[in-house]
Design a protein around this motif. Structure first.
Motif, PDB file in Angstrom:
ATOM      1  N   ARG A  81       0.834  -1.212   0.000  1.00 18.57           N
ATOM      2  CA  ARG A  81       0.000   0.000   0.000  1.00 18.57           C
ATOM      3  C   ARG A  81       0.860   1.249   0.000  1.00 18.57           C
TER       4      ARG A  81
ATOM      5  N   LEU B  72      -4.612   4.144  -5.197  1.00 20.92           N
ATOM      6  CA  LEU B  72      -5.594   3.580  -4.275  1.00 20.92           C
ATOM      7  C   LEU B  72      -6.939   4.282  -4.416  1.00 20.92           C
TER       8      LEU B  72
ATOM      9  N   SER C 241     -10.257   3.419   0.665  1.00 26.85           N
ATOM     10  CA  SER C 241      -9.927   1.989   0.663  1.00 26.85           C
ATOM     11  C   SER C 241      -8.421   1.834   0.725  1.00 26.85           C
ATOM     12  N   SER C 242      -7.881   1.992   1.929  1.00 25.16           N
ATOM     13  CA  SER C 242      -6.425   1.950   2.051  1.00 25.16           C
ATOM     14  C   SER C 242      -5.966   1.240   3.324  1.00 25.16           C
TER      15      SER C 242
ATOM     16  N   PHE D 257      -7.181  -3.393   0.361  1.00 20.68           N
ATOM     17  CA  PHE D 257      -7.313  -2.123  -0.350  1.00 20.68           C
ATOM     18  C   PHE D 257      -7.701  -2.390  -1.801  1.00 20.68           C
ATOM     19  N   ASP D 258      -8.308  -1.386  -2.417  1.00 21.86           N
ATOM     20  CA  ASP D 258      -8.753  -1.458  -3.806  1.00 21.86           C
ATOM     21  C   ASP D 258      -8.033  -0.409  -4.622  1.00 21.86           C
ATOM     22  N   LEU D 259      -7.923  -0.675  -5.918  1.00 23.59           N
ATOM     23  CA  LEU D 259      -7.276   0.266  -6.826  1.00 23.59           C
ATOM     24  C   LEU D 259      -8.323   1.157  -7.476  1.00 23.59           C
TER      25      LEU D 259
ATOM     26  N   GLY E  41      -7.346  -5.134  -6.634  1.00 26.28           N
ATOM     27  CA  GLY E  41      -6.899  -4.770  -5.297  1.00 26.28           C
ATOM     28  C   GLY E  41      -6.242  -5.951  -4.633  1.00 26.28           C
TER      29      GLY E  41
END
Length: 511
Positions: free
Chosen positions: A133, A147, A151-152, A157-159, A165
């Motif tokens: 991350r 990111l 959502s971190s 986490f998602d991109l 993610g």
């Protein structure tokens, strides 16, 4: 940008390296800067290692075994479903590459995909997630990924702009939610206590089957990277239950055979720039033989119940220089062809041993391998010629007549090739194995315990087979050949020539 420069940039990536260098050398400073940026992007695309080198300005270490980890992720990114197991020692960079740089690279290449990373504890898995991350935050513009706002978390986490993610979990924990196109399991076992617990091993296996594998997307990939702890650890269970579905790359700290995955010579260090052979020898003395062979050599042995103990071999080993001053009375080569009674591998055991005038025995050479009849016959005879052996020992229970014939034909062929150096053909001595394997092995193991058997140099594969063998297991052919040779030499009735005195002078010069 002029049209001709735009055309050069469009074609540049597909050109060979030499042509790219020629174009860069002939370009204007402005175009050269743009080409350098393209080269940087191409390097980052190439592999996790080259991306790490670019982002750290060359500070990230690289080595041949790390190239193998890179290659696995490259195959997955190229859309090749992979089941890969890498077994290798601790402190050799596997976690940093496989659970950090490589997943980061994979997300750059396939930002629409989801990655799972699992380790023995959620804290360790979260550490990996936190590192990835933070790297996305630090290098985002260069990586081309970012990111998604809100959502971190370190463990999930998602991109931004995609469904891709990552999710992290400890072994035994849940992996609810979205599936994964790639699962990386790194160091699933915490320590020796956990590895030796049948309950913990069973729990790990159930998590592997019921949790992790059920989260893999169709066509997804799994990469397992671990040090070996126990014969029934996760890697051992996978190899036993579904090994044919997996690619297994085994990387011991010191190469065990000429078939080494990296092409190292026997005894060659895995990462000599970091841990040379002297460093590994010091580690071996510090951690003890069991830990050494499990964690560093990827050859776990039973906790107890084995017929041989490591100290019986290591405490009485002699060097080639020490051996040169010893008077020998006999030298034999024993052969145990593949097949027969053993179901362990397809090797033919070819082991040479000697006896001195005081009754001490010496293991001189191990030429065993996956050999056809013509090949093992010649190898047996060539070893006998090289060592001036007076006898070749064969087991008569299983194809004894065939074995004798193969040896005799190989010798005759070498005679026609004028490679026997004018020597008499060694006497072919038959071993009639009337006893079970444990009863055959135990008297020889007792001689080891008494310090009467010495290995001249190191024979890693033979030695690890001996100490891992437990009564009731099929015995490997290398070990059987060694037992045959040493039994022939240890028997007082055979100490001179075998069952009857030689009529020739083949033992001339020996006492």
């Amino acid at each position: 940008m002029r049209s001709e420069e735009a055309a050069v940039l469009r074609a540049y990536r597909s050109l060979p390296a030499q042509r790219r260098r020629e174009i860069a050398a002939a370009s204007s400073p402005q175009l050269r800067d743009r080409l350098a940026a393209v080269e940087r992007e191409m390097a980052m695309d190439r592999s996790p290692g080259t991306m790490a080198a670019v982002l750290t300005e060359g500070r990230e270490m690289q080595a041949a075994h790390l190239d193998m980890i890179d290659a696995a992720f490259e195959r997955v990114a190229a859309g090749q479903p992979t089941r890969l197991m890498l077994t290798m020692p601790p402190r050799h960079g596997k976690s940093r590459r496989a659970a950090r740089w490589a997943p980061l690279w994979y997300l750059r290449r396939r930002p629409e995909h989801r990655v799972m990373i699992a380790s023995y504890s959620s804290d360790l898995a979260d550490d990996h997630g936190r590192w990835i991350r933070d790297a996305i935050i630090t290098y985002g513009p260069q990586l081309g990924i970012g990111l998604r706002p809100g959502s971190s978390a370190a463990n999930r986490f998602d991109l931004v702009g995609t469904e891709g993610g990552a999710v992290m979990a400890g072994v035994g924990g849940g992996l609810t939610g979205k599936g994964a196109h790639l699962a990386v399991v790194d160091d699933p076992i915490k320590d020796a206590a956990e590895a030796s617990s049948p309950t913990m091993r069973k729990r790990l296996w159930e998590w592997w089957q019921a949790v992790l594998l059920t989260r893999i997307e169709p066509g997804g990939s799994v990469i397992l990277i671990q040090t070996r702890w126990d014969e029934d650890d996760l890697a051992g269970r996978i190899l036993a239950d579904e090994g044919e579905r997996w690619t297994h790359i085994d990387l011991p700290a010191l190469a065990l055979s000429e078939a080494d995955a990296l092409g190292r010579p026997v005894g060659g260090a895995l990462w000599p720039e970091r841990y040379g052979e002297r460093d590994l020898d010091e580690i071996r003395r510090s951690v003890g033989e069991r830990v050494w062979w499990s964690l560093y050599m990827q050859q776990p042995r039973p906790m107890d119940g084995g017929v041989w103990q490591w100290s019986w071999i290591t405490d009485h080993r002699v060097s080639a220089a020490q051996f040169r001053g010893i008077d020998l009375s006999r030298i034999v080569v024993a052969v145990d062809p593949a097949g027969g009674e053993s179901a362990v591998g397809d090797e033919t055991g070819i082991v040479a041993a000697a006896r001195d005038r005081d009754g001490h025995l010496y293991v001189l050479d191990d030429r065993s391998g996956n050999l056809g009849a013509d090949a093992w016959g010649r190898e047996t005879c060539l070893l006998a010629i090289e060592l001036r052996a007076d006898a070749i020992v064969i087991e008569s229970n299983y194809g004894g007549d065939m074995t004798r014939q193969v040896v005799q034909q190989a010798w005759q062929e070498l005679q026609r090739e004028q490679r026997t150096e004018g020597l008499l053909m060694p006497s072919v001595q038959s071993v009639v194995a009337k006893q079970g394997k444990r009863l055959r092995a135990e008297p020889i193991a007792q001689l080891y315990e008494q310090g009467r058997v010495h290995h001249v140099g190191q024979w890693p594969t033979l030695e690890q087979q001996m100490v891992r063998w437990v009564a009731g297991m099929d015995s490997p052919d290398r070990m059987d050949a060694a037992v045959h040779a040493l039994t022939q030499l240890a028997d007082p009735v055979r100490s001179g020539t075998g069952s009857a005195p030689y009529r020739d002078r083949r033992l001339s010069g020996r006492r």
